[in-house]
Design a protein around this motif. Structure first.
Motif, mmCIF file in Angstrom:
data_model
loop_
_atom_site.group_PDB
_atom_site.id
_atom_site.type_symbol
_atom_site.label_atom_id
_atom_site.label_comp_id
_atom_site.label_asym_id
_atom_site.label_seq_id
_atom_site.Cartn_x
_atom_site.Cartn_y
_atom_site.Cartn_z
ATOM 1 N N GLU A 29 27.250 -41.412 77.152
ATOM 2 C CA GLU A 29 26.633 -42.044 78.311
ATOM 3 C C GLU A 29 27.691 -42.478 79.320
ATOM 4 N N GLY A 30 27.439 -42.142 80.588
ATOM 5 C CA GLY A 30 28.340 -42.544 81.660
ATOM 6 C C GLY A 30 29.575 -41.675 81.804
ATOM 7 N N ARG B 8 28.010 -28.524 77.061
ATOM 8 C CA ARG B 8 27.983 -29.913 76.589
ATOM 9 C C ARG B 8 29.404 -30.452 76.602
ATOM 10 N N HIS B 9 29.544 -31.703 76.982
ATOM 11 C CA HIS B 9 30.877 -32.298 77.005
ATOM 12 C C HIS B 9 30.796 -33.747 76.554
ATOM 13 N N ASN B 10 31.807 -34.135 75.811
ATOM 14 C CA ASN B 10 31.960 -35.535 75.421
ATOM 15 C C ASN B 10 33.416 -35.913 75.610
ATOM 16 N N LYS B 11 33.849 -37.011 75.034
ATOM 17 C CA LYS B 11 35.212 -37.476 75.259
ATOM 18 C C LYS B 11 36.247 -36.580 74.584
#
Length: 463
Positions: free
Chosen positions: A324-325, A361-364
């Motif tokens: 999120e964010g 898709r992407h995350n940290k």
């Protein structure tokens, strides 16, 4: 984005390196001296252990002094080479061939002293020939093969007795000796031909990948001109607008001397600014590339998909942030990434019935791109091997996207090259069939976020 010239270059490379027209340079200088020295030390250790075990552990009489002298000569050659040359020295083709010829001669003398072709260790004649076939030129390999065949022929009939129990002499039938000789001759020929063929395919593949990467790098440099043009238009717009405005005021002639000097000074400063901008762009193209040749993840995928739109297949692009964010990462236009993803998307479009879905898709930690189509999917017998060279699912006459492609069966090279390029960028590529209610193929490409995310184009405020 793939231009017409880039696509033609890709097809040209795929066709011509299979035909042998794209070949690596002369193989001279490929063999490191340290490699031959290490292999010779291993051979010396094995020969010494075999001689000592036969003589002392088994109690079989043999000319121990002569055998140890032959082994010692090989050891002294290794010591000389280690002291004379640096370990990183790369040998020219002829010199490496001479060292392997010496190894063959040393082994022939040792086999002569210990029973000739009756000695099971005669199989070791294949080792120097196989090394030569995989690393040296065809001429050197041919000469070493002839040398080995000559030794095998002579040692089949002329040799000292095979070490055996005292008072006993093994009497092998001539037919068995002849069969052993024929088997070893055929083994030498097969091993040399096999090693040569495999090494040639590896060299051709390496040359093709290098040539393809050069073409893609050239295309990347050409596409950088678009970025430079956009940069020049953007940065020159402000000073040129100022110059235009001030020049109009001067043409009206309604300014006094003080204002005239101030306006001329402003024009001069803005002209100098234009000159500095052009100088910077021409002097530092790489830095300009880092600023302007970058796109958000969704924009990069849209650029890759664009050349394949307009047909019967629709494309759906979706970008999902798993944290999120988290902002969408900006990706540099790397030629390996553009070609690899473009090849997978083109392959999906060729086999899809109506839709190709590209989901990012992407995350940290990671960036993952999944390409799904609603076609027949991969057949089980091809799925495990897909991505290796010469493996393809494209049937004959299935696709004819370009007039000059001709009607031919897919070679499986574009898929292999695309997968290889993506893996060079740090990606892992997973190939499977869809696991949902819709049939079709699914390719998942996953990068560590740090491997593909571009550095900030501009420093943060206050830095």
């Amino acid at each position: 984005m793939h231009t017409i010239d880039d696509r033609f270059a890709m097809r040209w490379l795929k066709r011509n390196f299979l035909a042998g027209r794209i070949m690596p340079s002369d193989p001279s200088g490929r063999v490191r001296l340290q490699t031959l020295v290490i292999l010779r030390w291993l051979a010396i250790a094995g020969q010494l252990a075999a001689v000592l075990i036969v003589h002392f552990a088994l109690g079989f009489p043999l000319p121990l002094g002569l055998c140890l002298a032959v082994i010692a000569a090989s050891a002294w050659l290794n010591v000389f080479l280690t002291l004379r040359y640096r370990s990183s020295t790369r040998l020219p083709d002829w010199q490496a061939a001479i060292y392997l010829a010496i190894d063959l001669a040393q082994l022939a003398v040792l086999i002569f002293l210990t029973g000739g072709m009756q000695n099971p260790f005669a199989l070791l004649f294949m080792a120097p020939v196989a090394i030569s076939a995989s690393t040296l030129s065809l001429l050197s390999t041919g000469l070493l093969l002839l040398q080995a065949l000559s030794y095998v022929t002579v040692l089949a009939w002329f040799h000292m007795p095979l070490p055996w129990r005292p008072g006993e002499t093994p009497d092998l039938p001539p037919l068995y000796v002849t069969g052993h000789w024929i088997a070893l001759m055929l083994g030498l020929l097969f091993m040399a031909a096999y090693a040569w063929r495999v090494s040639q395919e590896s060299r051709r593949m390496s040359a093709a990948l290098s040539a393809t990467q050069l073409v893609l790098a050239r295309a990347q440099r050409l596409s950088a001109l678009d970025g430079l043009a956009a940069a020049a238009a953007h940065e020159l717009g402000t000073p040129l607008g100022t110059i235009s405005l001030v020049s109009k005021e001067l043409l009206r002639g309604q300014t006094d001397d003080a204002e005239l000097k101030e306006d001329l000074a402003l024009i001069h400063s803005q002209a100098q600014r234009c000159r500095d901008i052009l100088s910077r762009l021409s002097r530092e193209p790489d830095e300009a590339d880092a600023i302007y040749l970058r796109l958000p993840l969704h924009g990069l995928l849209d650029e890759i998909v664009t050349p394949y739109r307009g047909g019967d297949v629709t494309f759906r692009i979706e970008t999902i942030a798993e944290d999120e964010g988290l902002e969408e990462p900006e990706i540099l236009r790397r030629p390996e990434m553009l070609y690899g993803l473009g090849n997978f998307i083109e392959n999906a479009a060729d086999f899809a019935r109506s839709e190709v879905a590209v989901t990012a898709r992407h995350n940290k930690s990671y960036v993952t791109v999944t390409i799904r189509d609603d076609g027949p999917g991969f057949s089980p017998d091809v799925l495990e091997k897909l991505g290796e060279p010469y493996v393809t699912t494209r049937p004959r006459d299935k696709i004819k996207r370009h007039p000059d492609d001709g009607n031919h069966e897919g070679m499986g090279l574009g898929f292999f090259i695309g997968k290889t390029f993506l893996e060079r960028t740090g990606a892992t590529v997973d190939i499977a069939n869809r696991d949902d209610a819709v049939a079709g193929a699914m390719i998942t490409v996953r990068w560590p976020r740090s491997a593909v995310e571009a550095e900030p184009a501009y420093p943060a405020l206050g830095e």
